[in-house]
Design an enzyme around this catalytic site. Structure first.
Site, PDB file in Angstrom:
ATOM      1  N   CYS A  10       7.986  11.131   6.301  1.00 35.91           N
ATOM      2  CA  CYS A  10       7.406  10.241   5.269  1.00 35.91           C
ATOM      3  C   CYS A  10       6.643  11.016   4.199  1.00 35.91           C
ATOM      4  CB  CYS A  10       6.435   9.261   5.906  1.00 35.91           C
ATOM      5  SG  CYS A  10       7.124   8.367   7.277  1.00 35.91           S
TER       6      CYS A  10
HETATM    7  N1  GLN Z   1       7.485   8.951  13.181  1.00 38.08           N
HETATM    8  C1  GLN Z   1       7.136   8.023  12.162  1.00 38.08           C
HETATM    9  C2  GLN Z   1       8.180   6.957  11.962  1.00 38.08           C
HETATM   10  O1  GLN Z   1       9.191   6.961  12.561  1.00 38.08           O
HETATM   11  C3  GLN Z   1       6.822   8.692  10.857  1.00 38.08           C
HETATM   12  C4  GLN Z   1       8.052   9.325  10.299  1.00 38.08           C
HETATM   13  C5  GLN Z   1       7.794  10.120   9.080  1.00 38.08           C
HETATM   14  O2  GLN Z   1       6.857  10.872   8.932  1.00 38.08           O
HETATM   15  N2  GLN Z   1       8.732  10.010   8.259  1.00 38.08           N
HETATM   16  O3  GLN Z   1       7.993   6.115  11.169  1.00 38.08           O
END
Ligand code: GLN
Length: 235
Positions: A2
């Site tokens: 993210c």
């Molecule tokens: N593990 C988290 C999710 O699946 C955050 C993923 C991320 O950092 N993109 O939403």
């Protein structure tokens, strides 16, 4: 994974974080420059901000790509606050894609986003319940449990990250949270930057624009920004 961003300072709009900058969150959703894991953040987005009309922040989140929400640009032009947070999501393999797995998570005055991953059984040890099976929802629940126990924002993040990081050596734990008067963030496994200006502080997974002044926060640090300034604490 993210990308997330927060602002603390003179009131400004969500659009100034998402749509207006050259590398704003909209751009980062489909063409992030520095993201270490994942390439496109199309599994959801969320925004949160504070308004004097409400004791708690306003939170708007959806499990669709940010560029598909045709109502967001107008909303972001008028959502104005001295404290804002926004995030776009690339779901970790095996995590559900649903609204309740999407940041920002909220409890009372707190908003929280997670960039990274952690073994779900580790996250689940930290809290009794969460709104989604997503690892981030469990981390948020763990932080919020500490809020209810009276811990300050930065301490709550540091405790959860220290615990999860010790139990899962592969964990990536970039958390970003705010409470209307301060921003706290941990750097543990992915990029994170600050831009300190005369009118406030921007905290983001990667720079929103090409202005000078963006500084990378070193790995394994906690950053807390408030009207009193910015402090760093090794994790
Ligand atoms: N593990 C988290 C999710 O699946 C955050 C993923 C991320 O950092 N993109 O939403």
């Amino acid at each position: 994974m993210c990308r997330h961003v927060a602002w603390l300072g003179r009131p400004r709009t969500l659009a100034s974080l998402i749509h207006e900058p050259g590398n704003g969150l909209l751009q980062q959703s489909y063409a992030p420059r520095l993201q270490r894991y994942g390439k496109v953040n199309a599994d959801g987005f969320g925004v949160g901000w504070y308004d004097p009309a409400r004791a708690e922040p306003v939170r708007y989140r959806r499990a669709v790509p940010i560029w598909t929400d045709a109502n967001l640009p107008a909303l972001a032009q008028v959502a104005r606050s001295g404290c804002l947070l926004a995030a776009v999501r690339s779901a970790t393999v095996g995590m559900p894609i649903e609204e309740t797995a999407t940041a920002p998570f909220t409890d009372g005055p707190w908003l929280l986003s997670h960039n990274g991953r952690v073994a779900r059984e580790v996250a689940r040890e930290l809290s009794d319940e969460a709104e989604s099976l997503c690892d981030s929802a469990w981390l948020a629940a763990a932080v919020f449990a500490r809020r209810r126990a009276g811990h300050p924002l930065g301490d709550a993040l540091a405790e959860v990250v220290a615990h999860a990081g010790a139990k899962d050596p592969e964990a990536r734990l970039n958390l970003l949270a705010c409470d209307g008067a301060s921003i706290a963030a941990t750097v543990w496994g992915d990029t994170f930057f600050l831009h300190l200006g005369d009118d406030g502080v921007l905290a983001a997974s990667e720079p929103l624009d090409n202005r000078p002044g963006w500084q990378a926060v070193p790995e394994r640090n906690l950053v807390v920004a408030s009207s009193g300034g910015v402090r760093f604490q090794p994790l």
